[in-house]
Design an enzyme around this catalytic site. Structure first.
Site, PDB file in Angstrom:
ATOM      1  N   ARG A 117      65.362 127.729  71.870  1.00 14.17           N
ATOM      2  CA  ARG A 117      65.526 126.933  70.962  1.00 14.17           C
ATOM      3  C   ARG A 117      66.778 127.097  70.232  1.00 14.17           C
ATOM      4  NH1 ARG A 117      63.982 126.420  65.007  1.00 14.17           N
ATOM      5  NH2 ARG A 117      63.646 124.262  64.865  1.00 14.17           N
ATOM      6  N   ILE A 137      66.669 119.286  63.373  1.00  9.85           N
ATOM      7  CA  ILE A 137      65.715 119.703  64.445  1.00  9.85           C
ATOM      8  C   ILE A 137      64.564 120.113  63.784  1.00  9.85           C
ATOM      9  CG2 ILE A 137      66.563 121.991  64.345  1.00  9.85           C
ATOM     10  CD1 ILE A 137      66.004 122.416  67.398  1.00  9.85           C
ATOM     11  N   SER A 138      63.256 119.653  64.248  1.00 10.85           N
ATOM     12  CA  SER A 138      62.124 119.467  63.484  1.00 10.85           C
ATOM     13  C   SER A 138      61.681 120.933  63.669  1.00 10.85           C
ATOM     14  CB  SER A 138      61.197 118.619  64.311  1.00 10.85           C
ATOM     15  OG  SER A 138      61.299 117.223  63.991  1.00 10.85           O
ATOM     16  N   GLN A 139      60.691 121.280  62.375  1.00 17.89           N
ATOM     17  CA  GLN A 139      59.915 122.551  62.463  1.00 17.89           C
ATOM     18  C   GLN A 139      59.140 122.786  63.781  1.00 17.89           C
ATOM     19  OE1 GLN A 139      57.363 122.512  59.049  1.00 17.89           O
ATOM     20  NE2 GLN A 139      56.576 124.199  59.617  1.00 17.89           N
ATOM     21  N   PRO A 140      59.258 123.985  64.308  1.00 18.75           N
ATOM     22  CA  PRO A 140      58.339 124.252  65.540  1.00 18.75           C
ATOM     23  C   PRO A 140      56.867 123.806  65.540  1.00 18.75           C
ATOM     24  CG  PRO A 140      60.190 125.911  65.301  1.00 18.75           C
ATOM     25  CD  PRO A 140      59.975 125.088  63.949  1.00 18.75           C
TER      26      PRO A 140
END
Length: 213
Positions: free
Chosen positions: A37, A63-66
């Protein structure tokens, strides 16, 4: 493009956190364990890459939260070689997760800057979606329909009708619905006209923008 044992250790920790938060799909967790990531962020922000947080990536996007990536991916119930339409390529991280899960991914991005960056990055990482394209996500990709599942990675005020039409019977559409805060919503297509709807609580996304041209 370095991916070290330290990075792998941080990914293992992230997977543990996601498991504790209720992500149980082993295929999703394995994909997150594999994907570097940190390479999807500007190198100056590498130390934030494996925190369970969203992060700005340019062009007003994140970038979205995992956890969000894992949650949406789990809802899709992806099987190997499923044809998946992704609306909002963004950094390409969600694309990479779906590809690593074995999906054939068709992804649409409306921000040209992100589209260009991601189109260069993914092949360098050995991630090969079936199609990356620059365009209006509201319209989907009718020429490639029907899809086994559709994932929308931006908040939408409504479910775009073209996306519903492009979902195969039995298919799953995962979309965050709402203006300021979104309710994660799953639609399962039962037949030509009927969809079963499930809701999974509040999430926060950047808005899904529609081309007005």
């Amino acid at each position: 493009m370095r991916d070290t044992e330290k990075h792998q250790g941080l990914r293992n920790q992230l997977v543990k956190i996601l498991s504790e938060k209720g992500i149980s799909d082993k295929i999703v967790l394995e994909a997150i364990k594999k994907i570097p990531r940190h390479l999807f962020l500007d190198s100056g922000f590498e130390q934030y890459a494996y925190q369970d947080k969203a992060f700005p990536i340019g062009a007003g996007q994140t970038i979205s939260q995992p956890y969000t990536v894992a949650f949406q991916s789990q809802l899709l119930e992806v099987k190997k070689d499923d044809k998946v339409l992704e609306i909002g390529t963004g950094s390409g991280y969600q694309t990479a997760v779906l590809c690593t899960m074995g999906a054939k991914v068709y992804s649409v991005e409306r921000q040209n800057e992100l589209f260009k960056t991601t189109s260069l990055l993914l092949p360098k990482l050995g991630i090969r979606p079936k199609l990356l394209t620059f365009g209006d996500g509201y319209k989907g990709l009718p020429n490639y329909a029907p899809f086994d599942s559709i994932i929308v990675t931006a908040g939408a005020p409504i479910i775009p009708k073209p996306l519903m039409a492009q979902l195969k019977i039995g298919g799953r559409l995962v979309i965050p619905l709402g203006e300021k805060e979104q309710i994660m919503t799953l639609l399962i297509r039962k037949n030509e006209t009927q969809f079963e709807k499930h809701e999974f609580g509040e999430f926060r996304f950047v808005p899904l923008l529609e081309d007005k041209n």
